[in-house]
Design an enzyme around this catalytic site. Sequence first.
Site, PDB file in Angstrom:
ATOM      1  CB  THR A  32      -0.925   0.033   1.243  1.00 28.20           C
ATOM      2  OG1 THR A  32      -1.496  -1.258   1.402  1.00 28.20           O
ATOM      3  CG2 THR A  32      -2.029   1.040   1.100  1.00 28.20           C
ATOM      4  NE  ARG A  35       5.396   0.903   5.202  1.00 29.05           N
ATOM      5  CZ  ARG A  35       4.278   1.482   5.531  1.00 29.05           C
ATOM      6  NH1 ARG A  35       3.404   0.822   6.264  1.00 29.05           N
ATOM      7  NH2 ARG A  35       4.027   2.711   5.165  1.00 29.05           N
ATOM      8  CB  SER A  94       3.960   4.338   8.031  1.00 29.47           C
ATOM      9  OG  SER A  94       2.891   5.138   8.433  1.00 29.47           O
ATOM     10  CG  HIS A  95       1.370   2.746  11.096  1.00 26.76           C
ATOM     11  ND1 HIS A  95       1.311   3.114   9.768  1.00 26.76           N
ATOM     12  CD2 HIS A  95       0.857   1.509  11.167  1.00 26.76           C
ATOM     13  CE1 HIS A  95       0.774   2.137   9.065  1.00 26.76           C
ATOM     14  NE2 HIS A  95       0.487   1.136   9.887  1.00 26.76           N
ATOM     15  CE  LYS A 127       5.669   7.313   0.819  1.00 27.46           C
ATOM     16  NZ  LYS A 127       4.247   7.552   0.978  1.00 27.46           N
ATOM     17  CG  ASP A 133       2.384   8.125  11.248  1.00 28.72           C
ATOM     18  OD1 ASP A 133       2.612   9.325  11.008  1.00 28.72           O
ATOM     19  OD2 ASP A 133       2.380   7.249  10.364  1.00 28.72           O
ATOM     20  CG  ASP A 177       5.396   8.279   7.858  1.00 32.67           C
ATOM     21  OD1 ASP A 177       4.539   8.011   8.716  1.00 32.67           O
ATOM     22  OD2 ASP A 177       5.166   8.200   6.636  1.00 32.67           O
ATOM     23  CG  ASP A 215       1.915   9.493   6.816  1.00 36.09           C
ATOM     24  OD1 ASP A 215       1.915   8.984   7.958  1.00 36.09           O
ATOM     25  OD2 ASP A 215       2.046   8.821   5.771  1.00 36.09           O
ATOM     26  NE  ARG A 216      -1.303   5.551   9.447  1.00 32.89           N
ATOM     27  CZ  ARG A 216      -1.716   4.310   9.598  1.00 32.89           C
ATOM     28  NH1 ARG A 216      -2.090   3.880  10.782  1.00 32.89           N
ATOM     29  NH2 ARG A 216      -1.758   3.480   8.556  1.00 32.89           N
ATOM     30  CB  THR A 221      -7.346   1.229   1.308  1.00 35.09           C
ATOM     31  OG1 THR A 221      -8.646   1.028   1.842  1.00 35.09           O
ATOM     32  CG2 THR A 221      -6.361   1.440   2.433  1.00 35.09           C
ATOM     33  CD  GLU A 232      -6.164   6.151   3.215  1.00 30.62           C
ATOM     34  OE1 GLU A 232      -6.553   5.081   2.745  1.00 30.62           O
ATOM     35  OE2 GLU A 232      -4.975   6.394   3.474  1.00 30.62           O
ATOM     36  CB  SER A 276      -6.022   4.272   8.340  1.00 25.65           C
ATOM     37  OG  SER A 276      -5.777   4.949   7.106  1.00 25.65           O
ATOM     38  CE  LYS A 311      -1.310   8.198   5.919  1.00 23.43           C
ATOM     39  NZ  LYS A 311      -1.660   7.072   5.060  1.00 23.43           N
ATOM     40  NE  ARG A 355      -5.761  -2.309   7.774  1.00 19.85           N
ATOM     41  CZ  ARG A 355      -4.804  -2.356   8.712  1.00 19.85           C
ATOM     42  NH1 ARG A 355      -5.109  -2.629   9.964  1.00 19.85           N
ATOM     43  NH2 ARG A 355      -3.541  -2.144   8.391  1.00 19.85           N
TER      44      ARG A 355
HETATM   45  C1  G1P Z   1      -3.078   1.177   6.020  1.00 12.84           C
HETATM   46  C2  G1P Z   1      -4.361   1.980   6.069  1.00 12.84           C
HETATM   47  C3  G1P Z   1      -4.470   2.844   4.841  1.00 12.84           C
HETATM   48  C4  G1P Z   1      -3.237   3.727   4.714  1.00 12.84           C
HETATM   49  C5  G1P Z   1      -1.990   2.872   4.771  1.00 12.84           C
HETATM   50  C6  G1P Z   1      -0.731   3.732   4.818  1.00 12.84           C
HETATM   51  O1  G1P Z   1      -3.082   0.345   4.884  1.00 12.84           O
HETATM   52  O2  G1P Z   1      -5.482   1.138   6.188  1.00 12.84           O
HETATM   53  O3  G1P Z   1      -5.633   3.612   4.927  1.00 12.84           O
HETATM   54  O4  G1P Z   1      -3.254   4.433   3.518  1.00 12.84           O
HETATM   55  O5  G1P Z   1      -1.987   2.059   5.939  1.00 12.84           O
HETATM   56  O6  G1P Z   1      -0.690   4.553   5.932  1.00 12.84           O
HETATM   57  P1  G1P Z   1      -3.502  -1.212   4.952  1.00 12.84           P
HETATM   58  O7  G1P Z   1      -2.596  -1.850   5.987  1.00 12.84           O
HETATM   59  O8  G1P Z   1      -4.916  -1.244   5.413  1.00 12.84           O
HETATM   60  O9  G1P Z   1      -3.307  -1.706   3.563  1.00 12.84           O
HETATM   61 ZN    ZN Z   2       2.695   7.187   8.325  1.00 10.00          ZN
END
Ligand code: G1P
Ligand code: ZN
Length: 542
Positions: A17, A21, A112-113, A125, A276, A278, A280-281, A343, A362, A364, A375, A495
């Site tokens: 996504t 990673r 990310s998180h 990325k 988070d 990086d 962006d959240r 997503t 989103e 999330s 974001k 999910r």
């Molecule tokens: C998750 C979130 C999605 C977000 C992505 C990157 O992806 O659900 O909304 O864009 O992290 O932060 P997922 O693990 O669901 O594919």
């Molecule tokens: Zn992030």
Amino acid sequence: MPNTYHTEAYDDQRPGTSGLRKKVSHFQQPNYLHNFVQATFDVIGNFAGSTLVVGGDGRYYNREAIQIILRMAAANGFGRVLVGAGGILSTPAASCIIRKHGAYGGLILSASHNPGGPNEDFGIKYNTGNGGPAPESVTEAIFSRSIEITRYRMLEAADIPIDNIGSYYLGEMAVEVIDPTEEYTKLMESLFDFDAIRHLLAGDFSILFDAMHAVTGPYAMEILHHRLGAPAEAILNAEPKEDFGGGHPDPNLTYAKELVARMFGEDAPAFGAASDGDGDRNMVLGDHFFVTPSDSLAVLTANADCAPGYANGLDGVARSMPTSGAVDQVAKAMGLECFETPTGWKFFGNLMDAHRVTLCGEESFGTGSSHVREKDGLWAVLFWLNILAVRKLSVTEIMQQHWVKYGRNYYSRHDYEGVETTAAQAVMHRVQAAFPALQDGTLAGREVATCDDFAYRDPIDDSLSEHQGLRILFTDGSRIIFRLSGTGTVGATIRIYFESFESDVARQGQDTQAALAGLIHSAESISDLANITGRSAPTVIT
Ligand code: G1P
Ligand code: ZN
């Protein structure tokens, strides 16, 4: 001297996504990072002499990766690389810098998180010149190249002192180590009324921001503390650490424990937020009040004219499919176009480039706008503060008045993390197998309108993205959605997203899980999740 080195390709570098990673040890395999970077450089076109932006969230392996990328960029012919001091660039700041400097693109190092450290995750990325994540056509081309690659190029040279702001050379290529916060701070000042926010914070309106030992610490210090006058103590866990202090840098009710305890404890501040790994959240809280990200997007849309950067109106709005329809209600009332995308942030980029969308989000914990192509956590925090400064209401009052006007979308997501991959697929098959019987039937006492596997045709480039989530849509606007995560690194994550709409003000004060209980129970039974996975409860509820 630029050298060409032989390498054996890897076959597991298909980006998910949000990029590639893997565990740190996976990235430390011989030439693993090199292969991905060279595959990227091989397919992104003619960048000779142009600028690349490089930075990351400061997690373990960030510094080593940056030195490798710098030497590879030099050997591959980039003219200049802009790198954040200390190797630090939040994802939105990287997007801002790519756009501001007209860079060819950027490499962002982050998972990310996901937790960081020698035994945790790393990621990379590629973002294109519009500042946004590369579209699927590019990421697929990178993947195809990564499985056939036999050589990479790298300069033999000493490390660049990335902690010291200044200009350096690697062969013919310039390396500029820049202040990670400067450009981004300027952009925020151009969008929001800093005087009004400063005034708000100078009164008895107290805030708390949890940087979770991740990348937003320096940004929050510069903007919230130095520019807007919040006391330094208002910023928790401000120092970025390679392992995020051992925490899970995901701003939700489960992982942002310290912040949540303070916001739901005695003498809670008026406003709380977290970001988070990086940056962006975002999570937004009021005094004893949690704002769902879906509601947050709706509130920002409805109150956009409070912020100078958005006072002239919005082009349109967009949300990812599993995000609640709260923003749809606002868009309808404001006569705005509203898009529903799969997503992942990359789907918003085309719409923003075409000026069809200004705000997007989103469920999330991601909210953003066309000011960058990612974001943006701190942006959302500043937007909220700007609205609170103008409207002079509490977070709770803003939300309650919003629901009275537009209705309330009860919403929750249940995650089952680290499920065995075959079991997760079996759950999805079971749900899909139940579709024919559900069509035109009832579930949880509600009439089913239709069931489908969400597909999206991009209105700008006509590309088709299929298999984006199994949906059960009810005639009363309720929804149950099943999706497999595309960002995990261990096993699979299932999910399940639940939503129901309530326009009756008298019924808007229920507990969320209670309001959704019927849908939750039905989802568990039609998927047979407990039997198939052996899990009796979700790992995380948001
Ligand atoms: C998750 C979130 C999605 C977000 C992505 C990157 O992806 O659900 O909304 O864009 O992290 O932060 P997922 O693990 O669901 O594919
Ligand atoms: Zn992030």
